[in-house]
Scaffold this motif. Structure first.
Motif, PDB file in Angstrom:
ATOM      1  N   GLY A  11     -40.381 -41.213 -16.922  1.00 47.84           N
ATOM      2  CA  GLY A  11     -39.377 -41.573 -17.926  1.00 47.84           C
ATOM      3  C   GLY A  11     -38.183 -42.227 -17.265  1.00 47.84           C
ATOM      4  O   GLY A  11     -38.283 -42.828 -16.198  1.00 47.84           O
ATOM      5  N   GLY A  12     -37.019 -42.091 -17.894  1.00 45.59           N
ATOM      6  CA  GLY A  12     -35.810 -42.680 -17.341  1.00 45.59           C
ATOM      7  C   GLY A  12     -35.752 -44.177 -17.541  1.00 45.59           C
ATOM      8  O   GLY A  12     -36.330 -44.730 -18.477  1.00 45.59           O
ATOM      9  N   VAL A  19     -44.310 -45.831 -16.916  1.00 41.98           N
ATOM     10  CA  VAL A  19     -45.663 -45.619 -17.437  1.00 41.98           C
ATOM     11  C   VAL A  19     -46.666 -46.429 -16.629  1.00 41.98           C
ATOM     12  O   VAL A  19     -47.656 -45.896 -16.104  1.00 41.98           O
ATOM     13  CB  VAL A  19     -45.737 -45.991 -18.936  1.00 41.98           C
ATOM     14  CG1 VAL A  19     -47.190 -45.950 -19.420  1.00 41.98           C
ATOM     15  CG2 VAL A  19     -44.877 -45.041 -19.758  1.00 41.98           C
ATOM     16  N   GLU A  20     -46.413 -47.731 -16.511  1.00 37.29           N
ATOM     17  CA  GLU A  20     -47.350 -48.597 -15.795  1.00 37.29           C
ATOM     18  C   GLU A  20     -47.474 -48.193 -14.321  1.00 37.29           C
ATOM     19  O   GLU A  20     -48.577 -48.225 -13.749  1.00 37.29           O
ATOM     20  CB  GLU A  20     -46.906 -50.050 -15.894  1.00 37.29           C
ATOM     21  CG  GLU A  20     -46.918 -50.620 -17.295  1.00 37.29           C
ATOM     22  CD  GLU A  20     -45.640 -50.330 -18.087  1.00 37.29           C
ATOM     23  OE1 GLU A  20     -45.482 -50.920 -19.174  1.00 37.29           O
ATOM     24  OE2 GLU A  20     -44.811 -49.505 -17.633  1.00 37.29           O
ATOM     25  N   GLU A  39     -46.551 -35.903 -18.593  1.00 36.44           N
ATOM     26  CA  GLU A  39     -45.457 -35.550 -19.493  1.00 36.44           C
ATOM     27  C   GLU A  39     -44.404 -36.654 -19.462  1.00 36.44           C
ATOM     28  O   GLU A  39     -44.143 -37.250 -18.415  1.00 36.44           O
ATOM     29  CB  GLU A  39     -44.823 -34.224 -19.071  1.00 36.44           C
ATOM     30  CG  GLU A  39     -45.704 -33.016 -19.303  1.00 36.44           C
ATOM     31  CD  GLU A  39     -45.927 -32.707 -20.780  1.00 36.44           C
ATOM     32  OE1 GLU A  39     -45.017 -33.011 -21.586  1.00 36.44           O
ATOM     33  OE2 GLU A  39     -47.001 -32.184 -21.124  1.00 36.44           O
ATOM     34  N   GLU A  40     -43.797 -36.899 -20.611  1.00 39.70           N
ATOM     35  CA  GLU A  40     -42.815 -37.970 -20.742  1.00 39.70           C
ATOM     36  C   GLU A  40     -41.370 -37.459 -20.661  1.00 39.70           C
ATOM     37  O   GLU A  40     -40.432 -38.200 -20.946  1.00 39.70           O
ATOM     38  CB  GLU A  40     -43.011 -38.703 -22.082  1.00 39.70           C
ATOM     39  CG  GLU A  40     -44.434 -39.117 -22.371  1.00 39.70           C
ATOM     40  CD  GLU A  40     -44.975 -40.178 -21.420  1.00 39.70           C
ATOM     41  OE1 GLU A  40     -44.150 -40.900 -20.814  1.00 39.70           O
ATOM     42  OE2 GLU A  40     -46.207 -40.280 -21.295  1.00 39.70           O
ATOM     43  N   SER A  41     -41.184 -36.202 -20.291  1.00 41.95           N
ATOM     44  CA  SER A  41     -39.838 -35.653 -20.122  1.00 41.95           C
ATOM     45  C   SER A  41     -39.884 -34.511 -19.126  1.00 41.95           C
ATOM     46  O   SER A  41     -40.973 -34.041 -18.746  1.00 41.95           O
ATOM     47  CB  SER A  41     -39.264 -35.153 -21.454  1.00 41.95           C
ATOM     48  OG  SER A  41     -39.748 -33.860 -21.748  1.00 41.95           O
ATOM     49  N   CYS A  60     -41.631 -39.790 -11.674  1.00 39.26           N
ATOM     50  CA  CYS A  60     -41.160 -41.172 -11.744  1.00 39.26           C
ATOM     51  C   CYS A  60     -40.116 -41.252 -12.853  1.00 39.26           C
ATOM     52  O   CYS A  60     -40.386 -41.696 -13.963  1.00 39.26           O
ATOM     53  CB  CYS A  60     -42.323 -42.123 -12.016  1.00 39.26           C
ATOM     54  SG  CYS A  60     -41.875 -43.872 -11.945  1.00 39.26           S
ATOM     55  N   ILE A  61     -38.907 -40.777 -12.541  1.00 36.97           N
ATOM     56  CA  ILE A  61     -37.797 -40.772 -13.497  1.00 36.97           C
ATOM     57  C   ILE A  61     -36.559 -41.291 -12.783  1.00 36.97           C
ATOM     58  O   ILE A  61     -35.989 -40.611 -11.928  1.00 36.97           O
ATOM     59  CB  ILE A  61     -37.516 -39.363 -14.060  1.00 36.97           C
ATOM     60  CG1 ILE A  61     -38.751 -38.813 -14.769  1.00 36.97           C
ATOM     61  CG2 ILE A  61     -36.333 -39.405 -15.013  1.00 36.97           C
ATOM     62  CD1 ILE A  61     -38.554 -37.430 -15.343  1.00 36.97           C
TER      63      ILE A  61
END
Length: 233
Positions: A11-12, A19-20, A39-41, A60-61
């Motif tokens: 995210g972030g 994502v990619e 997870e997206e958070s 990866c945030i």
């Protein structure tokens, strides 16, 4: 055989294509025997049961914020043996307001110097500089970087602030340019590991864009770092 469990948290800032970028590495994890949860958070960090059963966290945030209970959960998991790794701003420029996160990771993005002002065009390539990733003497014997020769990149060159609890596997040197305020070349870590309790942390600073992540040297270091960081007991 019990499969290892990897948690990918992304995210972030969208400029780093979280994502990619993470999707590039999911097949590697799966082919190496990991069950992968995405997870997206960072909410999942506060789930103590989930974190206790996780062998590796790939984060990866870039920037963003983390709640105290989430950071406490992540830190407790790493101390208990969960591996923690990532690349570029997704780990080295996360949660700028949290000194405890910085303490966990051991290094923090400070800047990426730019081109000479007359060469700048007003886009992200203003910060793309040709530079070398130099494998250290320690790195030449470490399983993450053994056999990898120094290599060249033309992308953001991270300048990080760090402490001496890290084990530096690769460095990069920022030259002293007439338009910059520093007066001598400065060498900073480009790849490092950190032991934290029973856990292992691996930070790889190259990785601004997908083409950099596809660079053979960068990708090999990231993938080996995932394996090395994974819970050992």
């Amino acid at each position: 055989m019990t499969r290892k469990k990897a948690l990918v948290v992304r995210g972030g800032w969208e400029g780093h294509q979280p994502v990619e970028a993470t999707e590039l590495f999911l097949p590697f994890l799966q082919s190496n025997g990991y069950t992968v949860r995405v997870e997206e958070s960072t909410d999942v960090y506060a789930d103590s049961d989930e974190m206790a059963g996780t062998d590796l966290v790939v984060q990866c945030i870039t920037m963003s914020e983390i709640a105290p209970e989430q950071l406490a959960g992540l830190s407790a998991a790493v101390e208990s043996g969960t591996g923690f790794t990532g690349w570029h701003g997704g780990i080295a420029d996360s949660f700028r307001a949290s000194s405890d996160y910085l303490h966990l990771v051991g290094g923090q993005f400070a800047t990426h110097p730019g081109k000479e002002p007359c060469e700048r065009r007003g886009d992200e390539t203003d910060n793309y500089l040709p530079h070398t990733i130099n494998i250290t003497k320690t790195g030449r014997d470490h399983q993450i970087t053994a056999g990898i020769e120094d290599f060249e990149l033309d992308t953001e060159q991270y300048w990080v602030l760090h402490d001496d609890l890290i084990e530096v596997l690769a460095t990069t040197t920022h030259p002293a340019q007439p338009w910059q305020p520093w007066h001598r070349p400065v060498t900073t870590p480009a790849v490092w590991t950190r032991r934290w309790g029973a856990g292992r942390v691996v930070v790889t600073t190259p990785g601004h864009s997908l083409d950099v992540l596809e660079n053979p040297g960068v990708r090999t270091i990231i993938e080996r770092g995932m394996l090395w960081a994974t819970r050992t007991a």
